[in-house]
Enzyme design. Structure first.
Site: not given
Length: 138
Positions: A35, A82, A126
């Site tokens: 991550c 986005h 998530e």
């Protein structure tokens, strides 16, 4: 009158990098693993917004779900969908965009636009297995 909870589900796609600039690269890698990719990575976030309150005897609603959808679009989707959360949003320029922090930011964006009499809770998925929930800490 008893209370009822209504729910609105939405989704958005966003990229982020989990990184603490106060740490060296080794510590960031140790804590955040993949991550912490310097080139970012993305998620297909699923968002659930829940409002709890009494049913209005005139409308039959706790809150108009169409109005809730419009609010979520304005305050969350238009802002985060986005986007690279680290680079494209003011909220996460200095705040690490963990699922926990994203959920709190979403709650804080929605709360002022809703009647104080309604309880607000946000669940952010998530991944299919990892999700967080925030209700304002009350």
């Amino acid at each position: 009158m008893s209370e009822l909870t209504i729910c609105r589900a939405e989704h958005f796609n966003a990229a982020h990098r989990l990184h603490n600039p106060a740490w060296d690269e080794a510590r960031n890698q140790q804590v955040f693993g993949k991550c912490n990719n310097p080139n970012y990575h993305g998620h297909n976030y699923n968002l659930e917004v829940r409002l709890t309150g009494p049913i209005d005897p005139e409308t039959g609603y706790v809150y108009d779900l169409k109005a809730l959808g419009t609010l979520i679009k304005r305050e969350v989707l238009n802002r985060f969908d986005h986007k690279n959360l680290n680079l494209d949003t003011e909220e996460f320029r200095v705040l690490n965009p963990t699922a926990e922090n994203i959920a709190v930011v979403i709650w804080n964006r929605l709360r002022p636009a809703l009647p104080a009499s309604l309880k607000l809770a946000v669940t952010l998925h998530e991944t299919d297995r990892n999700f967080v929930e925030y209700d304002g800490g009350a």
